[in-house]
Design a protein around this motif. Structure first.
Motif, short mmCIF file in Angstrom:
data_model
loop_
_atom_site.label_atom_id
_atom_site.label_comp_id
_atom_site.label_asym_id
_atom_site.label_seq_id
_atom_site.Cartn_x
_atom_site.Cartn_y
_atom_site.Cartn_z
N LEU A 1 93.80 94.24 49.14
CA LEU A 1 94.37 95.53 48.74
C LEU A 1 94.01 96.63 49.74
CD1 LEU A 1 93.89 95.44 44.88
CD2 LEU A 1 96.05 95.35 46.14
N SER A 2 92.77 96.62 50.19
CA SER A 2 92.32 97.64 51.14
C SER A 2 93.10 97.56 52.46
CB SER A 2 90.83 97.47 51.40
OG SER A 2 90.39 98.39 52.37
N ILE A 3 93.29 96.36 52.98
CA ILE A 3 94.03 96.18 54.22
C ILE A 3 95.47 96.63 54.05
CG2 ILE A 3 94.98 94.42 55.79
CD1 ILE A 3 92.28 92.91 55.39
N GLU A 4 96.08 96.24 52.94
CA GLU A 4 97.46 96.63 52.70
C GLU A 4 97.60 98.14 52.51
OE1 GLU A 4 98.75 94.11 49.48
OE2 GLU A 4 99.12 92.43 50.85
N GLN A 5 96.61 98.75 51.86
CA GLN A 5 96.66 100.20 51.68
C GLN A 5 96.53 100.92 53.03
OE1 GLN A 5 93.63 100.68 48.67
NE2 GLN A 5 95.19 101.01 47.10
N LYS A 6 95.69 100.39 53.92
CA LYS A 6 95.56 101.00 55.25
C LYS A 6 96.88 100.90 56.01
CE LYS A 6 90.64 100.53 55.96
NZ LYS A 6 89.55 99.83 56.64
N LEU B 1 109.24 100.99 54.65
CA LEU B 1 108.12 101.53 53.88
C LEU B 1 108.23 101.12 52.42
CD1 LEU B 1 105.64 103.31 53.34
CD2 LEU B 1 107.19 105.27 53.17
N THR B 2 109.38 101.34 51.83
CA THR B 2 109.51 101.07 50.40
C THR B 2 109.43 99.58 50.09
OG1 THR B 2 111.93 101.17 50.51
CG2 THR B 2 110.76 103.18 49.88
N SER B 3 109.97 98.74 50.96
CA SER B 3 109.86 97.31 50.68
C SER B 3 108.41 96.88 50.70
CB SER B 3 110.70 96.48 51.64
OG SER B 3 110.15 96.50 52.94
N PHE B 4 107.62 97.45 51.61
CA PHE B 4 106.20 97.11 51.67
C PHE B 4 105.43 97.80 50.54
CE2 PHE B 4 101.84 97.85 53.11
CZ PHE B 4 101.45 96.55 53.36
N ALA B 5 105.57 99.11 50.43
CA ALA B 5 104.77 99.89 49.47
C ALA B 5 105.09 99.54 48.03
CB ALA B 5 104.98 101.39 49.71
N GLU B 6 106.36 99.54 47.70
CA GLU B 6 106.73 99.29 46.31
C GLU B 6 106.51 97.82 45.93
OE1 GLU B 6 107.13 101.85 44.43
OE2 GLU B 6 107.34 103.28 46.05
N ALA B 7 106.83 96.92 46.83
CA ALA B 7 106.64 95.49 46.52
C ALA B 7 105.15 95.18 46.34
CB ALA B 7 107.24 94.62 47.61
N ARG B 8 104.33 95.71 47.25
CA ARG B 8 102.88 95.48 47.14
C ARG B 8 102.37 96.02 45.82
NH1 ARG B 8 98.53 98.30 46.82
NH2 ARG B 8 99.64 100.21 47.16
N HIS B 9 102.79 97.23 45.50
CA HIS B 9 102.30 97.88 44.29
C HIS B 9 102.75 97.11 43.04
CE1 HIS B 9 100.68 101.14 41.92
NE2 HIS B 9 101.77 101.06 41.17
N GLN B 10 104.02 96.76 42.99
CA GLN B 10 104.55 96.07 41.81
C GLN B 10 103.97 94.67 41.67
OE1 GLN B 10 108.77 96.39 42.32
NE2 GLN B 10 108.81 98.54 41.72
N ARG B 11 103.92 93.92 42.77
CA ARG B 11 103.46 92.53 42.70
C ARG B 11 101.95 92.42 42.48
NH1 ARG B 11 105.44 91.76 47.72
NH2 ARG B 11 103.44 90.92 48.28
N LEU C 1 100.83 108.70 48.72
CA LEU C 1 99.43 108.91 49.11
C LEU C 1 98.56 109.23 47.91
CD1 LEU C 1 100.00 110.93 52.40
CD2 LEU C 1 99.10 108.59 52.21
N LYS C 2 99.09 110.01 46.98
CA LYS C 2 98.33 110.33 45.76
C LYS C 2 98.09 109.06 44.95
CE LYS C 2 98.29 113.58 41.93
NZ LYS C 2 98.98 114.70 41.27
N ARG C 3 99.11 108.21 44.86
CA ARG C 3 98.96 106.95 44.12
C ARG C 3 97.91 106.06 44.80
NH1 ARG C 3 104.21 103.34 43.55
NH2 ARG C 3 103.49 102.45 45.50
N LEU C 4 97.95 105.98 46.13
CA LEU C 4 96.96 105.20 46.86
C LEU C 4 95.55 105.74 46.64
CD1 LEU C 4 98.78 104.57 50.25
CD2 LEU C 4 98.17 102.85 48.54
N ASP C 5 95.40 107.06 46.67
CA ASP C 5 94.09 107.68 46.43
C ASP C 5 93.56 107.31 45.04
OD1 ASP C 5 93.96 108.87 48.90
OD2 ASP C 5 94.65 110.84 48.20
N LYS C 6 94.43 107.40 44.05
CA LYS C 6 94.03 107.10 42.68
C LYS C 6 93.63 105.63 42.55
CE LYS C 6 95.31 109.71 39.32
NZ LYS C 6 94.08 110.18 38.76
#
Length: 187
Positions: free
Chosen positions: A11-16, A51-61, A129-134
């Motif tokens: 998760l940390s690597i993907e968030q970076k 961005l959205t395919s990476f960010a949203e897919a990572r978050h949802q999955r 970014l706010k979601r990642l921070d949380k």
């Protein structure tokens, strides 16, 4: 505990990676906002899709499907945090829809629409970014405290399965298999 470390490190690597991508997009948007007539909607669209395919897919999955249910089951008092994260996700989806509407309008080359597009993208990125921070400051530390070793193992297994599925769908990530040539030689 090794599985928990794997999950948290993943998760940390993907968030970076996500933060880096957001930063690049924001830098482009902030630069181009000063010259809206030079906006390249096709470039912005490709960057947004990536961005959205990476960010949203990572978050949802990974976060919504694996981590959040485990934290919810282990910690009954986490409802406010989960509600905040879900709210940020819903707000992000609504913002993303607005970004794409603005993008279609900006393709008509209207300077005012270009400015609005830049502002909308900025808001979407700030929400991400706010979601990642949380996630980093509240969800992951809470998960470390409340999720059992067995649950970490199950989450880690799901992550590995998802990573395998993702690698199988991307040719550049597939393992190289030996090839047998007609002469009998292998590669």
């Amino acid at each position: 505990m090794l599985t928990a470390t794997y999950v948290l490190l993943t998760l940390s690597i993907e968030q970076k990676k996500e933060r880096h991508f957001i930063s690049r997009l924001l830098q482009y948007v902030q630069t181009i906002a000063r010259r809206p007539q030079e906006i390249d909607p096709v470039f912005i669209e490709s960057q947004l899709k990536e961005l959205t395919s990476f960010a949203e897919a990572r978050h949802q999955r990974k976060v919504e499907a694996c981590l959040m249910p485990a934290v919810r089951a282990a910690e009954p008092n986490c409802a406010p945090l989960m509600n905040d994260l879900e709210s940020l996700s819903k707000r992000g989806s609504a913002m993303l829809n607005a970004v794409y509407r603005c993008l279609r309008r900006a393709m008509r080359r209207s300077a005012s629409q270009g400015n609005f597009l830049c502002k909308t993208i900025d808001l979407y990125c700030q929400n991400l970014l706010k979601r990642l921070d949380k996630e980093e400051q509240e969800l992951l530390p809470l998960a470390q405290k409340v999720i059992s070793s067995e649950e970490w193992f199950e989450i880690g297994s799901k992550f590995l399965a998802q990573d395998d599925d993702n690698a199988a769908s991307r040719p550049e990530l597939r393992p190289i298999r030996s090839r047998i040539y007609p002469s009998g030689a292998t590669a």
